[in-house]
Design an enzyme around this catalytic site. Structure first.
Site, PDB file in Angstrom:
ATOM      1  N   ARG A  15       0.841  -1.195   0.000  1.00 57.56           N
ATOM      2  CA  ARG A  15       0.000   0.000   0.000  1.00 57.56           C
ATOM      3  C   ARG A  15       0.879   1.249   0.000  1.00 57.56           C
ATOM      4  O   ARG A  15       2.092   1.199   0.215  1.00 57.56           O
ATOM      5  CB  ARG A  15      -0.914   0.001   1.232  1.00 57.56           C
ATOM      6  CG  ARG A  15      -2.023  -1.024   1.200  1.00 57.56           C
ATOM      7  CD  ARG A  15      -2.769  -1.092   2.530  1.00 57.56           C
ATOM      8  NE  ARG A  15      -1.950  -1.680   3.575  1.00 57.56           N
ATOM      9  CZ  ARG A  15      -2.355  -1.836   4.844  1.00 57.56           C
ATOM     10  NH1 ARG A  15      -3.566  -1.426   5.200  1.00 57.56           N
ATOM     11  NH2 ARG A  15      -1.561  -2.396   5.734  1.00 57.56           N
ATOM     12  N   LYS A  75       1.594   2.023   7.383  1.00 53.58           N
ATOM     13  CA  LYS A  75       1.908   1.240   8.569  1.00 53.58           C
ATOM     14  C   LYS A  75       2.776   2.018   9.540  1.00 53.58           C
ATOM     15  O   LYS A  75       3.368   3.052   9.214  1.00 53.58           O
ATOM     16  CB  LYS A  75       2.610  -0.060   8.178  1.00 53.58           C
ATOM     17  CG  LYS A  75       1.711  -1.050   7.468  1.00 53.58           C
ATOM     18  CD  LYS A  75       0.470  -1.392   8.283  1.00 53.58           C
ATOM     19  CE  LYS A  75       0.775  -2.160   9.551  1.00 53.58           C
ATOM     20  NZ  LYS A  75      -0.461  -2.429  10.355  1.00 53.58           N
ATOM     21  N   TYR A  94      -1.143   4.661  10.624  1.00 57.26           N
ATOM     22  CA  TYR A  94      -1.509   3.693  11.657  1.00 57.26           C
ATOM     23  C   TYR A  94      -0.331   3.536  12.610  1.00 57.26           C
ATOM     24  O   TYR A  94       0.828   3.487  12.174  1.00 57.26           O
ATOM     25  CB  TYR A  94      -1.839   2.327  11.040  1.00 57.26           C
ATOM     26  CG  TYR A  94      -3.168   2.269  10.324  1.00 57.26           C
ATOM     27  CD1 TYR A  94      -4.363   2.445  11.018  1.00 57.26           C
ATOM     28  CD2 TYR A  94      -3.230   2.042   8.954  1.00 57.26           C
ATOM     29  CE1 TYR A  94      -5.582   2.392  10.366  1.00 57.26           C
ATOM     30  CE2 TYR A  94      -4.456   1.982   8.298  1.00 57.26           C
ATOM     31  CZ  TYR A  94      -5.628   2.167   9.007  1.00 57.26           C
ATOM     32  OH  TYR A  94      -6.829   2.121   8.359  1.00 57.26           O
ATOM     33  N   HIS A  96      -0.890   1.722  16.285  1.00 58.83           N
ATOM     34  CA  HIS A  96      -1.112   0.530  17.120  1.00 58.83           C
ATOM     35  C   HIS A  96      -0.045   0.436  18.213  1.00 58.83           C
ATOM     36  O   HIS A  96       0.716  -0.527  18.295  1.00 58.83           O
ATOM     37  CB  HIS A  96      -1.111  -0.736  16.254  1.00 58.83           C
ATOM     38  CG  HIS A  96      -2.170  -0.745  15.191  1.00 58.83           C
ATOM     39  ND1 HIS A  96      -3.512  -0.846  15.479  1.00 58.83           N
ATOM     40  CD2 HIS A  96      -2.083  -0.632  13.839  1.00 58.83           C
ATOM     41  CE1 HIS A  96      -4.205  -0.811  14.360  1.00 58.83           C
ATOM     42  NE2 HIS A  96      -3.373  -0.678  13.351  1.00 58.83           N
ATOM     43  N   GLU A 118      -6.056   4.791  13.674  1.00 56.25           N
ATOM     44  CA  GLU A 118      -6.990   3.877  14.336  1.00 56.25           C
ATOM     45  C   GLU A 118      -7.707   4.469  15.539  1.00 56.25           C
ATOM     46  O   GLU A 118      -8.639   3.845  16.084  1.00 56.25           O
ATOM     47  CB  GLU A 118      -6.277   2.581  14.752  1.00 56.25           C
ATOM     48  CG  GLU A 118      -5.299   2.708  15.904  1.00 56.25           C
ATOM     49  CD  GLU A 118      -3.891   3.091  15.475  1.00 56.25           C
ATOM     50  OE1 GLU A 118      -2.978   3.008  16.314  1.00 56.25           O
ATOM     51  OE2 GLU A 118      -3.698   3.460  14.285  1.00 56.25           O
ATOM     52  N   ARG A 203     -25.991  -4.870  19.502  1.00 57.56           N
ATOM     53  CA  ARG A 203     -25.271  -5.212  18.275  1.00 57.56           C
ATOM     54  C   ARG A 203     -25.696  -6.586  17.769  1.00 57.56           C
ATOM     55  O   ARG A 203     -25.864  -6.791  16.561  1.00 57.56           O
ATOM     56  CB  ARG A 203     -23.761  -5.191  18.529  1.00 57.56           C
ATOM     57  CG  ARG A 203     -22.920  -5.512  17.286  1.00 57.56           C
ATOM     58  CD  ARG A 203     -23.205  -4.569  16.130  1.00 57.56           C
ATOM     59  NE  ARG A 203     -22.269  -4.781  15.036  1.00 57.56           N
ATOM     60  CZ  ARG A 203     -22.405  -4.242  13.829  1.00 57.56           C
ATOM     61  NH1 ARG A 203     -23.448  -3.453  13.569  1.00 57.56           N
ATOM     62  NH2 ARG A 203     -21.499  -4.474  12.895  1.00 57.56           N
ATOM     63  N   LEU A 240     -12.015  -5.549  19.221  1.00 54.53           N
ATOM     64  CA  LEU A 240     -11.306  -4.264  19.237  1.00 54.53           C
ATOM     65  C   LEU A 240     -11.741  -3.443  20.434  1.00 54.53           C
ATOM     66  O   LEU A 240     -12.933  -3.250  20.674  1.00 54.53           O
ATOM     67  CB  LEU A 240     -11.598  -3.473  17.959  1.00 54.53           C
ATOM     68  CG  LEU A 240     -11.041  -2.037  17.933  1.00 54.53           C
ATOM     69  CD1 LEU A 240      -9.518  -2.060  17.846  1.00 54.53           C
ATOM     70  CD2 LEU A 240     -11.642  -1.229  16.795  1.00 54.53           C
ATOM     71  N   ASP A 270      -2.747  -6.645  15.321  1.00 55.53           N
ATOM     72  CA  ASP A 270      -2.140  -5.308  15.386  1.00 55.53           C
ATOM     73  C   ASP A 270      -2.181  -4.736  16.794  1.00 55.53           C
ATOM     74  O   ASP A 270      -1.341  -3.915  17.164  1.00 55.53           O
ATOM     75  CB  ASP A 270      -2.863  -4.343  14.435  1.00 55.53           C
ATOM     76  CG  ASP A 270      -2.254  -4.335  13.039  1.00 55.53           C
ATOM     77  OD1 ASP A 270      -1.058  -4.644  12.917  1.00 55.53           O
ATOM     78  OD2 ASP A 270      -2.974  -4.029  12.077  1.00 55.53           O
ATOM     79  N   MET A 301      -2.674  -7.491   7.026  1.00 53.47           N
ATOM     80  CA  MET A 301      -3.470  -8.280   6.079  1.00 53.47           C
ATOM     81  C   MET A 301      -3.888  -7.494   4.837  1.00 53.47           C
ATOM     82  O   MET A 301      -3.761  -7.980   3.710  1.00 53.47           O
ATOM     83  CB  MET A 301      -4.701  -8.854   6.780  1.00 53.47           C
ATOM     84  CG  MET A 301      -4.398  -9.963   7.752  1.00 53.47           C
ATOM     85  SD  MET A 301      -5.869 -10.519   8.648  1.00 53.47           S
ATOM     86  CE  MET A 301      -6.831 -11.196   7.285  1.00 53.47           C
TER      87      MET A 301
END
Length: 372
Positions: A15, A75, A94, A96, A118, A203, A240, A270, A301
């Site tokens: 990416r 990343k 990102y 993490h 995130e 949910r 999460l 992650d 992924m």
């Protein structure tokens, strides 16, 4: 502002932080954009496409980090990258951080202002910059799990959808959020027998309505979770807690109750993973076996489908990225959703979940962002 985008260097990460279309938007806002040569190769965007969009191509990541006021990535920065960051510079990517003290310490030492995709929020309480990659990862989790279930890959040798006269595989999805929803869509589409486990009754009701009875829903108690995990051929970890380390919901002891050759796909890796036996893997070596159970724990992924992922990510990150480029720290000070995305600023942690996970003191961003 001078905005820079280096080529991603994580294992099999194709990416790119800025697509040519996104570059054109930054340039239209009056910003200079630096792109490392071949940064977009993984999505089929060569240097000429970036030049046509108004970017300037530079030959090395070192030049990107040296000359940019804001660095846009996909990343988390690797050690050689965070060593080049500096105070007064904005990092937008990102991160993490909760399960990654080494990266956290590197960012704190650099003095950089780091915005984590995130943890940026929206008015509905969602995570709009995480959502598109969660959608991709949820769908990929079923593809990866189906492949790992093949006997030649160490799995049980069962087809997810079965065939007439042979029952389909049982899929247990732990977590009914964005990842869980999209994993269920793929699994149901392939004909699997799917159960979603979550602790939010509203949910679960919503998911029941979405699937119109085509999936089973269960409230997550210890006993019900064990029952579903033991019965499953494929277990998807889709839990999460924003910014925080993922809870370890499946212990090593529980593996002994699972079917030999069953597959675990830990999409929460992650954030440290939601299986006790999980550790991050790469696209080069995606799986490993523990106690007869195949684990797939690739930490990036969506990097496997970079054309889809990069464009989906840029669609989500562009608006806030332009605000940061246009107004700098003022954008963070004036927008609570960007403040929620701020994880590190001038050597201090500004996100409660990250600070709690790593045992650091948290500093309210409102007290740190002095904007004249």
């Amino acid at each position: 502002m001078r905005v820079g985008c280096p080529k991603e260097i994580k294992n099999h990460e194709y990416r790119v932080g800025l697509t040519p279309g996104a570059v054109r938007e930054y340039v239209a806002h009056g910003h200079e954009v630096l792109i490392e040569s071949a940064a977009g190769a993984g999505i089929g965007a060569d240097d000429s496409a970036y030049i046509a969009a108004g970017a300037r191509i530079v030959g090395s990541a070192k030049e990107i980090f040296e000359k940019s006021d804001m660095v846009v990535k996909v990343k988390e920065p690797q050690p050689q990258e965070w060593a080049q960051l500096r105070e007064g510079q904005i990092l937008y990517t990102y991160l993490h951080l909760a399960p990654d003290p080494e990266q956290t310490n590197g960012l704190l030492a650099s003095g950089v202002t780091a915005i984590a995709y995130e943890t940026v929020t929206d008015d509905r309480g969602g995570l709009p910059l995480l959502a598109p990659m969660s959608e991709v990862a949820g769908r990929l989790a079923i593809q990866a799990g189906a492949t790992a279930l093949q006997k030649a890959n160490g799995g049980r040798g069962i087809l997810l959808g079965g065939v007439p006269g042979a029952i389909p595989a049982k899929v247990a999805i732990i977590g009914g959020g964005v990842v869980g929803l999209h994993a269920a869509k793929m699994a149901v589409g392939l004909g699997a027998d799917v159960t979603i486990i979550d602790r939010s009754l509203p949910r679960l009701r919503q998911l029941d309505d979405i699937f119109n009875g085509r999936v089973h829903t269960r409230y997550s108690t210890i006993g019900d979770l064990e029952e579903e995990v033991f019965a499953a051929d494929l277990v998807i970890g889709a839990v999460l807690i924003p910014g925080a380390a993922a809870p370890k919901l499946v212990s090593r002891e529980m593996l002994s109750g699972m079917k030999k050759g069953a597959v675990i796909v830990d999409v929460a890796i992650d954030q440290g993973g939601c299986f006790e036996t999980s550790h991050a893997t790469t696209h080069s070596e995606p799986t490993y076996e523990v106690d007869g159970i195949i684990h797939y724990c690739v930490a990036n992924m969506p990097g496997a489908v970079p054309i889809t992922s990069a464009h989906a990510l840029n669609n989500a990150t562009l608006q806030h990225g332009l605000a940061l480029a246009d107004r700098g720290l003022r954008a963070i000070a004036e927008d609570k959703h960007l403040r929620n995305g701020l994880n590190v600023h001038k050597g201090r942690i500004t996100n409660h979940a990250v600070a709690d996970a790593l045992g650091h003191e948290v500093h309210a961003p409102e007290n740190l962002l002095y904007v004249a």
